[in-house]
Design a protein around this motif. Structure first.
Motif, short mmCIF file in Angstrom:
data_model
loop_
_atom_site.label_atom_id
_atom_site.label_comp_id
_atom_site.label_asym_id
_atom_site.label_seq_id
_atom_site.Cartn_x
_atom_site.Cartn_y
_atom_site.Cartn_z
N GLN A 5 12.10 -12.72 -2.68
CA GLN A 5 12.00 -11.35 -3.16
C GLN A 5 12.64 -10.37 -2.17
N ALA A 6 13.08 -10.94 -1.02
CA ALA A 6 13.56 -10.07 0.05
C ALA A 6 14.68 -9.17 -0.43
N LEU A 7 14.72 -8.00 0.13
CA LEU A 7 15.78 -7.07 -0.20
C LEU A 7 17.04 -7.45 0.55
N ALA A 8 18.15 -6.83 0.13
CA ALA A 8 19.40 -7.03 0.84
C ALA A 8 19.26 -6.56 2.28
N ALA A 9 20.19 -7.00 3.13
CA ALA A 9 20.13 -6.60 4.54
C ALA A 9 21.53 -6.23 5.01
N ASP A 10 21.57 -5.62 6.20
CA ASP A 10 22.86 -5.19 6.74
C ASP A 10 23.67 -6.38 7.24
N LEU A 11 24.94 -6.38 6.92
CA LEU A 11 25.88 -7.31 7.54
C LEU A 11 26.67 -6.52 8.58
N VAL A 12 26.62 -6.99 9.82
CA VAL A 12 27.34 -6.29 10.88
C VAL A 12 28.28 -7.27 11.58
N VAL A 13 29.56 -7.00 11.45
CA VAL A 13 30.57 -7.83 12.10
C VAL A 13 31.20 -7.00 13.20
N ASP A 14 31.21 -7.58 14.42
CA ASP A 14 31.65 -6.77 15.55
C ASP A 14 32.67 -7.55 16.39
N GLY A 15 33.89 -7.09 16.37
CA GLY A 15 34.94 -7.68 17.23
C GLY A 15 35.19 -9.15 16.96
N LEU A 16 35.07 -9.58 15.73
CA LEU A 16 35.14 -11.00 15.41
C LEU A 16 36.58 -11.53 15.49
N SER A 17 36.76 -12.56 16.32
CA SER A 17 38.05 -13.22 16.43
C SER A 17 37.89 -14.68 16.06
N VAL A 18 38.85 -15.19 15.29
CA VAL A 18 38.72 -16.54 14.75
C VAL A 18 40.06 -17.25 14.80
N ALA A 19 40.02 -18.52 15.19
CA ALA A 19 41.25 -19.33 15.19
C ALA A 19 41.08 -20.53 14.26
N VAL A 20 42.16 -20.91 13.62
CA VAL A 20 42.17 -22.10 12.78
C VAL A 20 43.23 -23.04 13.34
N ASP A 21 42.82 -24.27 13.65
CA ASP A 21 43.73 -25.24 14.27
C ASP A 21 44.49 -24.60 15.44
N GLY A 22 43.77 -23.84 16.25
CA GLY A 22 44.37 -23.27 17.45
C GLY A 22 45.15 -21.99 17.22
N LEU A 26 41.96 -14.04 12.92
CA LEU A 26 41.25 -12.77 13.02
C LEU A 26 41.25 -12.33 14.48
N ARG A 27 41.55 -11.06 14.68
CA ARG A 27 41.71 -10.58 16.07
C ARG A 27 40.82 -9.37 16.33
N GLY A 28 39.54 -9.55 16.16
CA GLY A 28 38.62 -8.47 16.44
C GLY A 28 38.29 -7.64 15.21
N VAL A 29 37.64 -8.25 14.24
CA VAL A 29 37.29 -7.54 13.01
C VAL A 29 35.97 -6.78 13.22
N ASP A 30 35.98 -5.51 12.89
CA ASP A 30 34.75 -4.70 12.88
C ASP A 30 34.48 -4.30 11.45
N LEU A 31 33.27 -4.57 11.00
CA LEU A 31 32.96 -4.30 9.60
C LEU A 31 31.45 -4.25 9.43
N THR A 32 30.95 -3.23 8.73
CA THR A 32 29.52 -3.18 8.44
C THR A 32 29.33 -2.98 6.93
N VAL A 33 28.50 -3.84 6.36
CA VAL A 33 28.13 -3.65 4.95
C VAL A 33 26.64 -3.36 4.93
N PRO A 34 26.24 -2.09 4.80
CA PRO A 34 24.80 -1.77 4.81
C PRO A 34 24.10 -2.36 3.59
N ALA A 35 22.82 -2.60 3.75
CA ALA A 35 22.03 -3.23 2.69
C ALA A 35 22.22 -2.50 1.37
N GLY A 36 22.47 -3.24 0.32
CA GLY A 36 22.50 -2.69 -1.02
C GLY A 36 23.82 -2.07 -1.42
#
Lengths: 272, 448, 466
Positions: A5-22, A26-36
């Motif tokens: 029954q839980a309500l939605a929650a905030d998604l907070v992405v801060d400076g996310l960097s990601v590599a695939v096969d080296g 992604l080079r520092g993604v900042d993104l917030t999706v507030p609940a709802g």
């Protein structure tokens, strides 16, 4: 177990960097999706949109090299994919995987059980039938193997069906609109809007603005070369529909930094 | 315990004499190797279709080695026919004509100038014993009776050495031939490719058309270093009296790559092993072949894709058309060792049966001991689809022409994999003649 | 007892055993005297004794097979070839000795019989202790009994077919069975009779160091049909047992036989079985062959398509856990024109388990218009797992369409991710995928068996991930 029954929650992405096969995608993604809220993430091909979706969902191939991502305060990155799903995260796949031999019904029951949302068989079937009817999915799909031999449109509708049954707190739609005709797009979008709201936030990843006419995002973010380079209101999507990405991100060869300067002017102009 | 073990092969008296002489003139390791091989051969029974799984479908009981003697060169008209054929397939290629006891070498200047060594195996064993020994060690002295016999008997032969980082600018055409009633040939191609080198090699087996009974016991050994590249074409067009037993083995080091294409058209009976050992990580082999059998030909191919290192890839595709009372036997093994994770291997064998009486056996085996792999095989056998024939006939093509077109189309798919366009065109022509139905096995030799 | 039962294996729930209540057993090892003693104990006619002794000679003469699984662990001198349990054969469970009845209760046999079977036969060691068939079928002339009863009560049909599909000299283990056979099933379905619900036989080994050699003969007359199911289990002993059956099926014109096996022997049993069917004109034979248990299985159900229009199906599923070797497969021999066959094999190797598919397709020169399809897929779950594929195809007729495809792979990473992204943990995700992989086999089973099989698979899969 998560209270469903839980309500939605905030998604907070801060400076996310990601590599695939080296290779760094992604080079520092900042993104917030507030609940709802409903947010859209747009960007040209190869900008890293799907990488962000897979990374947030916990695909083992995507190696986080920096930054954080939390959902309702919980550190997502520390968890395996199934634990993230149990927190209420749902990825609507761009290319759903076929699992031969596993029927949709058995799969849904296993997933509900895993998420602590088990219900009596009778109720399960009633709900499944309702949701299938709403999504115009033929009854025969109950006994068909997951995504096995499904057409592109059938796969997307089956994804939304899973969303409706599992009732996640945050749905990430990865190019769900690709390959859908107008009618199918409307059906799928209606399926999502029905669920979106205080119980479920939505992050729509898309290349084209069309689906946003149905989903009405609160905010639109533009991803380019592995960074969110601009965030704005729904009018940003309208502008992209009209003018394409180039006025915002600059010519394809342009550096991200350079395009950032140029686009500020463009946006100011568009908003004027 | 096996009781009453089968008798050893009755050695041809002429072979014994030849071996004695070869042992007497050899030195050091080669002398020991020849002696050990001959000793082993003398105690080994001939393969039996009752006893040996490899030979279950290929019966060579009628091959009586005692009646054969080593072939003693070929005549000038046949030499000319071979030159013409080289000219047709790859006019710029250096020619090594392996017709024991003499190996002729022609048009080799460009390659030797670049540092490539081209010589008879005899000469190489004298001048570069360590190189020859290194290459020969890829094959055991007595892996089988035929390998043992070859090790004892070979003479002449072809040896090719490509130094590190040298890319042979033109192909090397090795023609193996023999003549004479009951002549026996021991064709030899031994190739060493150092790291990062490359070579295009043609192994061509041929004799004059006709019923002359001959015996060919052939070995091709290629040892390829890191990042080496080999394009290898194998043409077999022995005359229809020839028994042909062959082992082609290529050993690939890290990131080495083989493209091999075989065309099997000739001989009365063939048993050919096509083997690739993927010994280094990242090694890759693509093997394709076309087989056309007619009359009473018996054409046996046995392949081995041995994955002995991680991240190795292999593909094998053999397309077979058989007519009249011809019989094709294909058996193959993809063998993946425990260490060879991320192996990607596939085999396909497609058979087209063109007449009642023609047969095709297919045994594509897999033995997989690593789990992170993608391995598979496909085998089919069938006849010309009536719908296809009808479609062409509805456009005015006669039934015969329609069938020819269809068979051609069926084989062309593999022929497209042939790494040398000139050789591909040559094989295409040879196939065309076979399909017309009046080609004899072997090549036409016009007296000068 | 010289051998002690070791503790029950964790994932094998049928490993219990009863105390020894046998009333007669031959001495250990095999000799003409032992063969004669079995025949004598059964008061058989002279021709059967002769048949057995001749088969014994074949058995002694034939060498052990040099291909297939490792059989070097079998000590043929340390085996009881005939063990007769207490009690007489009965049509009522109430008359079956208490401990034996308890065993079959634990295996769920009487319950299944009440629910959905047309007849049941239960063999305990060497003899069938219980058999029953629905009266209506009996009235239609359907015979369902053990082979000893078949020989005694229906000598003319029995002798006409016995040993005709698999002669005693066919292979070493067929010869062994022919020499010492006991029990098994004899099924005769008269022309036109369709037995709609399955007949079931259940084979239980109780004694240690025991050889079970049941013999099954099924004859379906013109236009009839029958579905026969067999299941089997045994206790876990530290010494090995041998199970070597011979099964012969004859499907006459237009008849249909389906033969379903759920093999779940304990992992100390060598299971070496010869199964072969003859399909006459327009007949259909289906082998649905599941191998989960045993230490070593070598079994390749065969169909000889002798009559025009005959059709054969083999659906094979094998699971090899640590230490197990399932060497299973299929043979379809096309002798007549317009015949078709379809083989589907699925196998899974876990831990050091090894699965081998061994198949033979043969088309005779006169068999035109033949279609054959073979599909083998193998899944490898662990680094030590092993899988082999040995398909033999001999095509001697041009008018055929033969297709064979095989694949070996591990569980797909993308499939695991897809399922885990819905909240299912990796172990359950793997189990789901494995179940799905076996689905083509499972969906051919009666519901109760399908549920049971999925449950057994889930047990075998426990602890298979991290």
């Amino acid at each position: 177990m998560t209270d469903h029954q839980a309500l939605a929650a905030d998604l907070v992405v801060d400076g996310l960097s990601v590599a695939v096969d080296g290779k760094e995608i992604l080079r520092g993604v900042d993104l917030t999706v507030p609940a709802g809220e409903v947010h859209a993430l747009m960007g040209p091909n190869g900008s890293g949109k799907s990488t962000l979706a897979y990374t947030l969902s916990g695909h083992p191939k995507y190696a986080v090299t920096g930054g954080t991502a939390t959902f309702g305060g919980d550190d997502l990155l520390a968890l395996p994919a199934d634990a993230r799903a149990r927190l209420g995260l749902f990825l609507c796949f761009q290319y759903p995987t076929a699992i031969p031999g596993v029927t949709t019904v058995n799969f849904m029951r296993a997933a509900l059980r895993a998420q602590g949302k088990e219900m009596p068989a009778r109720e399960f079937i009633r709900r499944l039938n309702e949701e299938m009817a709403a999504l115009r999915i033929d009854e025969s799909f109950r006994a068909r193997y997951i995504n096995d031999g499904f057409s592109g449109g059938e796969k997307k509708r089956a994804e939304i069906l899973q969303m409706a049954m599992l009732r996640p707190r945050l749905s990430i739609l990865d190019e769900t609109d690709s390959g859908l005709d107008v009618d199918a797009l409307r059906t799928v979008a209606n399926g999502v809007t029905r669920l979106a709201g205080p119980d479920m936030s939505v992050l729509v990843i898309t290349h084209y603005p069309r689906i946003l006419e149905y989903l009405k995002p609160d905010r639109v973010h533009i991803l380019n070369q592995g960074r969110v380079i601009l965030s704005g209101g729904p009018e940003l999507a309208t502008q992209i529909e009209r003018e394409g990405y180039e006025p915002i991100i600059g010519p394809v060869a342009a550096e991200a930094g350079a395009s950032r300067t140029s686009l500020t002017g463009v946006v100011a102009e568009a908003q004027a | 315990m096996i009781t009453g073990s089968p008798p050893a092969t009755p050695a041809a008296p002429a072979f014994a004499l030849a071996v004695e002489e070869r042992i007497a003139t050899a030195h050091g390791w080669l002398r020991d190797r020849r002696q050990a091989a001959w000793d082993a051969f003398s105690t080994m029974p001939m393969p039996s279709s009752q006893r040996d799984e490899d030979w279950r479908r290929t019966d060579i009981a009628k091959l009586q080695l005692s009646g054969f003697q080593p072939s003693d060169g070929i005549d000038e008209p046949l030499v000319n026919a071979i030159r013409q054929r080289r000219d047709q397939g790859a006019a710029d290629a250096a020619l090594l004509l392996d017709a024991a006891p003499v190996t002729r070498i022609e048009q080799s200047d460009e390659l030797t100038a670049a540092g490539v060594v081209l010589s008879s195996l005899d000469e190489a064993a004298r001048l570069h014993p360590e190189l020859v020994e290194r290459a020969l060690s890829a094959v055991g002295v007595a892996e089988s009776p035929f390998v043992a016999l070859w090790n004892a008997m070979w003479s002449g032969g072809a040896f090719i050495y490509v130094p590190r980082s040298v890319h042979a600018a033109v192909p090397v055409w090795v023609a193996h031939s023999a003549a004479g009633h009951r002549g026996a040939a021991f064709p030899a191609t031994v190739v060493l490719l150092e790291d990062n080198s490359s070579l295009t090699l043609v192994d061509d087996y041929l004799s004059a058309a006709g019923l002359n009974e001959m015996f060919s016991d052939a070995l091709t050994i290629v040892v390829a270093g890191r990042d080496a590249r080999l394009d290898h074409c194998v043409l077999q067009q022995w005359g229809e009296g020839v028994w042909h037993v062959a082992l082609h083995r290529t050993v690939l080091a890290q990131n080495a790559r083989l493209r091999m294409f075989g065309a099997t058209l000739g001989s009365r009976l063939q048993k050919a092993y096509w083997e690739v050992m993927l010994d280094g990580p990242g090694a890759e082999a693509n093997i394709s072949g076309v087989v056309f059998g007619d009359g009473a030909q018996h054409l046996d191919h046995q392949s081995l894709q041995a994955h002995r290192a991680p991240q190795t890839t292999s593909r094998l595709k053999l397309k077979v058309a058989v007519r009249d009372h011809a019989r094709s036997v294909y058996s193959g093994l993809i063998d993946v060792e425990r260490i060879a994770q991320q192996t990607d291997a596939y085999v396909q064998n497609r058979n087209l049966l063109l007449s009642h009486g023609a047969t095709a056996d297919s045994v594509p085996r897999l033995e997989i001991r690593a789990n992170d792999v993608r391995c598979g095989h496909g085998a089919t056998a069938g006849h010309i689809d009536d719908d296809h024939r009808f479609y062409l006939m509805a456009r005015g093509v006669t039934a015969e022409d329609a069938d020819r077109l269809i068979v051609h189309g069926f084989l062309d798919d593999a022929l497209a994999d042939c790494p040398h366009p000139g050789v591909a065109a040559l094989i295409g022509e040879l196939l065309e003649k076979e399909l017309e139905g009046n080609a004899q096995a072997g090549i036409a030799v016009v007296d000068a | 007892m010289t051998v002690q039962a070791h503790e029950l294996s964790k994932d094998y729930e049928y490993g219990f055993h009863d105390v020894d209540i046998s009333v007669f057993r031959t001495e250990k090892g095999l000799s003409p005297e032992v063969v004669a003693a079995i025949s004598d104990h059964k008061s058989e006619p002279a021709w059967m004794l002769k048949f057995r002794l001749k088969a014994y000679e074949h058995y002694v003469k034939r060498p052990m097979p040099t291909w297939g699984a490792d059989l070097s662990g079998i000590d043929f001198d340390d085996i009881y070839y005939y063990v007769k349990p207490a009690g007489e054969q009965s049509r009522s469970w109430d008359d079956v000795p208490e401990s034996i009845k308890n065993t079959f209760d634990r295996l769920g046999i009487p319950e299944a019989e009440r629910k959905f079977l047309a007849g049941v036969s239960a063999q305990y060691d060497s003899e069938v202790v219980y058999h029953n068939i629905r009266e209506d079928l009996e009235k239609l002339g359907v015979i369902f009994c053990d082979c000893d009863t078949g020989l005694r009560d229906h000598p003319e049909i029995f002798r006409k077919y016995f040993g005709t599909v698999i002669p005693p000299n066919d292979n070493k283990f067929a010869a062994l069975n022919s020499a010492v056979w006991s029990g098994g099933s004899f099924v005769y379905v008269p022309a036109g009779v369709k037995v709609e619900v399955p007949l079931q036989a259940y084979f239980r080994i109780n004694s240690d160091n025991m050889g079970q050699f049941e013999r099954t003969l099924i004859i379906a007359e013109e236009g009839s049909s029958v579905h026969y199911i067999e299941g089997c289990t045994a206790p876990n002993y530290s010494s090995d047992s041998l199970h070597s059956a011979v099964v012969e099926l004859i499907a006459h014109k237009g008849a249909k036989i389906r033969y379903t096996t759920i093999q779940n022997w304990s992992d100390n049993v060598y299971n070496l079985v010869t199964k072969r069917a003859i399909a006459h004109e327009n007949a259909t034979v289906e082998w649905v062959d599941g191998n989960l248990g045993s230490k070593v299985t070598m079994k390749y159900p065969a169909i000889y398509l002798m009559g025009e229009g005959a059709h054969g199906e083999v659906l094979s599923a094998a699971f090899a856990g640590p230490g197990q070797h399932q060497d299973a497969g299929a043979k379809c021999i096309h002798v007549a024109a317009h015949t078709t066959s379809n083989i589907v094999s699925r196998s899974i190797s876990k831990g050091t388990g090894r699965t081998s598919y061994r198949g033979h397709i043969k088309v005779y020169p006169k068999a035109h218009d033949v279609r054959i399809n073979v599909r083998c897929d193998a899944l490898l779950l662990d680094e030590e797992s092993q899988s082999d594929t040995y398909p033999y195809m001999d095509v001697n007729s041009p008018d055929v369409t033969v297709g064979h495809e095989a694949s070996v792979s591990k569980v797909g990473e993308d499939q695991i991710f897809y399922l885990t992204s819905r909240g299912i943990d990796e172990q359950e995700a793997t189990a789901l995928i494995v179940n799905g992989f076996f689905e083509p086999f499972v969906k051919e089973l009666p519901m109760e068996y399908a549920v049971e099989l999925n449950r057994l698979l889930a047990l075998s899969m426990e602890g298979s991930v991290g």
